[in-house]
Design an enzyme around this catalytic site. Sequence first.
Site, mmCIF file in Angstrom:
data_model
loop_
_atom_site.group_PDB
_atom_site.id
_atom_site.type_symbol
_atom_site.label_atom_id
_atom_site.label_comp_id
_atom_site.label_asym_id
_atom_site.label_seq_id
_atom_site.Cartn_x
_atom_site.Cartn_y
_atom_site.Cartn_z
ATOM 1 N N CYS A 12 0.839 -1.200 0.000
ATOM 2 C CA CYS A 12 0.000 0.000 0.000
ATOM 3 C C CYS A 12 0.877 1.256 0.000
ATOM 4 O O CYS A 12 1.505 1.544 -1.006
ATOM 5 C CB CYS A 12 -1.010 -0.043 1.140
ATOM 6 S SG CYS A 12 -2.466 0.936 0.733
ATOM 7 N N HIS B 102 -3.618 -5.129 0.334
ATOM 8 C CA HIS B 102 -3.030 -5.656 1.577
ATOM 9 C C HIS B 102 -3.067 -7.181 1.575
ATOM 10 O O HIS B 102 -4.022 -7.777 2.084
ATOM 11 C CB HIS B 102 -3.822 -5.147 2.784
ATOM 12 C CG HIS B 102 -3.669 -3.688 3.024
ATOM 13 N ND1 HIS B 102 -2.789 -3.175 3.941
ATOM 14 C CD2 HIS B 102 -4.271 -2.624 2.442
ATOM 15 C CE1 HIS B 102 -2.869 -1.855 3.930
ATOM 16 N NE2 HIS B 102 -3.758 -1.495 3.032
ATOM 17 N N GLU C 140 -1.511 -9.165 3.394
ATOM 18 C CA GLU C 140 -1.389 -9.706 4.755
ATOM 19 C C GLU C 140 -2.746 -10.095 5.350
ATOM 20 O O GLU C 140 -2.824 -11.002 6.174
ATOM 21 C CB GLU C 140 -0.657 -8.720 5.676
ATOM 22 C CG GLU C 140 -1.392 -7.434 6.050
ATOM 23 C CD GLU C 140 -1.263 -6.302 5.033
ATOM 24 O OE1 GLU C 140 -0.948 -6.585 3.861
ATOM 25 O OE2 GLU C 140 -1.497 -5.136 5.410
HETATM 26 N N1 GLN Z 1 -2.100 6.633 2.604
HETATM 27 C C1 GLN Z 1 -2.180 5.880 1.408
HETATM 28 C C2 GLN Z 1 -3.528 5.996 0.710
HETATM 29 O O1 GLN Z 1 -4.485 6.371 1.308
HETATM 30 C C3 GLN Z 1 -1.836 4.414 1.674
HETATM 31 C C4 GLN Z 1 -2.822 3.736 2.570
HETATM 32 C C5 GLN Z 1 -2.308 2.459 3.168
HETATM 33 O O2 GLN Z 1 -1.096 2.198 3.216
HETATM 34 N N2 GLN Z 1 -3.193 1.641 3.691
HETATM 35 O O3 GLN Z 1 -3.649 5.734 -0.453
#
Ligand code: GLN
Length: 537
Positions: free
Chosen positions: A386, A511, A513
Site C-alpha cells: 500500500c 493488503h 497480509e
Molecule cells: N495513505 C495511502 C492511501 O491512502 C496508503 C494507505 C495504506 O497504506 N493503507 O492511499
Amino acid sequence: MKMASPTKYIFVTGGVTSSLGKGIISASLAKLLQSRGYSVTIQKLDPYINVDPGTLNPYEHGECFVTDDGAETDLDLGHYERFLNVPTSQANNVTTGRIYQYVINKEREGAYLGKTVQVIPHITDEIKRRIQLLGKTGIYEFVITEIGGTVGDIESLPYVEAVRQLKWEMGEDCLVIHLTLIPYLAASGELKTKPTQHSVKMLLEYGVQPDILVCRTEHELSKELKNKIALFCNVSPGAVIESIDASTIYDVPLLMAEEELDKVVLNKLRMPIHTHPDLTHWKEFLYRLKHPKQEVKIGLIGKYVELKDAYKSIAEAFIHAGAHNECEVKIVWIHSEHITSGNVAKKLEGLKGILVAPGFGERGIEGKIQAIKYARENKIPFFGICLGMQCAVIEFARNVLGFENAHSTEMNNKTPYPVIDLMLEQQKITDKGGTMRLGAYPCKIDKNSKVYKAYNREEISERHRHRYEFNNQYLEQFQSKGMIATGINPKGLVEIVEIPEHPWFIGVQFHPEYKSTVANPHPLFVSFIKAAIENKA
Ligand code: GLN
C-alpha cells in the site's frame, strides 16, 4: 416443548485485566469445534463509541483489519480468519457506536414514535439482534461472541446485560466462558485465585453465571486449585480450564484440546461428541514452525514499530510464510523516521529482505524512500504494501526517471510530479469514516511476471484500504525505464508494480497480509521469503 435452536451461542467475557487473549481463546475454541466438523464463526463486540476502528490511530488500537466486504474492523478478526481460514464480514464486528447510530437513526425515522428510547430495551435489543444475525444466516452451528473490554467497565454493561437476557431466553443453547487471570506471586511462590473470585462475583451481580472459566496462568494449576476455583465460582471442576502461557499463539488450540475445552463446551450445549478433532494440518504447520532449517532477517520499516500490534497481520503472514519455507523469519523492526541517506546502509545491514509497511501521512516518508532506494540499488528483495508500494513509485520517479520532488499528493499537493494521486472517486469525499476504497477488488496479473509465478493464477482478488493510486499519466515513462505494472484492476488502476531486472522487487496497492492464514499462507509472502532465503548478497 421448546425446540433446541439450530445455532448455539457461546459468549467469551474477560475479567481481572485486559489483554488476556480472549481473541486467541475464542479462535482456538472455534478451531477445535471446526476440526470436529462443525461450522463456526466468531464475532467481536467492541464497547467503544467509534462506529468502527477505521479512524483510530494504530497507537490506540493496533492494526485495523479489513474484510472482503470492506469493513474496517478490530484486529481480532484477523486471528479468527487466520485460525479458521473462513472469511469474516461486517457482521463479525460491532461497536457501541454502530449500535447507537442505528438506534438513533431509527428514532429519527419515527420507528419508536411515542416511546422513550432507552439502553434497556432498545440498545440491548439491538445488541441481541446483531449477535443473532450470524446465527440466522443458517450457515453456522456455533456463533462465538467475544465481548471486548473487561467485565465491570461502564462501557461493557449493556453487552453483559444482553448476554444475561439471551442466556435467560435461550437456556441451554447458550453458554458463557469467562477468561480471567490467576496471578503468580513470586514472593510467596503462590498462584492467587482471589481476583478470579471477585471477577466472577461481579458477573454474578449483573446476573450472569459463567459456565466455564478459562484461567490464564504462568504456572500449572493443581487439581486442588481448580477445585477451589470451581467451588468459589459455582462452576463444575471440569469447567475450570487452565490456559498456560504459550510460546506461540498457534499452540493454544492444542493446549485447549488437552484441557478438553471443546468437549466441556459440547457437553454443556448437549451437542454430540462423535468425532475426534482433526488437527493434522495444524500440527504439521506447528512442526514446521518449531523446526526451522534456517533463519532470515527481514526489515519491517514503518512508523508505528514501537507497537507491534500496528502490523499484526504482516507479522503473522511472515510466520505462515516462514513455516511454509521451513525458515524462521526474524523481523527487525525499523522506525522509518530514523532512516536517513547517511545511515541507511548501517540501519539495513544484514537484512535479507525489506518490507515497507502501509501507512498514512507525511511522517517517516523520506526514511521509507531511502530504504527502498537502498533495496533497489543493492538488489535486496523488496516488498512494498500500500503506502510502501506508493513510496516505491515515488522513489523510482525521483531517482530513476529524474522527476525532482516527485511525490504523492497526499504528502505534497503542489508536487510537480504527482506520481501518486487521489483517486477520482475520492475527490468529492469529505467524511473520513468508512470512505476509503475498502475491501476486495479483482486484479488481473500479467503472465510474464514474478507475481504470476507466486500466485500461479491470472485473476486474483485482494483487499484494499486507500484513497490514493498510481497516476496512470506516467505509466509509460515508468515502464520504459523498468518499473512495470504487472497487476491491473478491470477499471485500469495499477495494483502491482515490479522491477523485472531486480531479484524480487514488488509493490502492491492492496493488503495481502489480510488474507494469509495458517491453512493458506499468502503466495506473495511465501515468494518473498523464498527470495530472501536465496538472497546471498
Ligand atoms: N495513505 C495511502 C492511501 O491512502 C496508503 C494507505 C495504506 O497504506 N493503507 O492511499
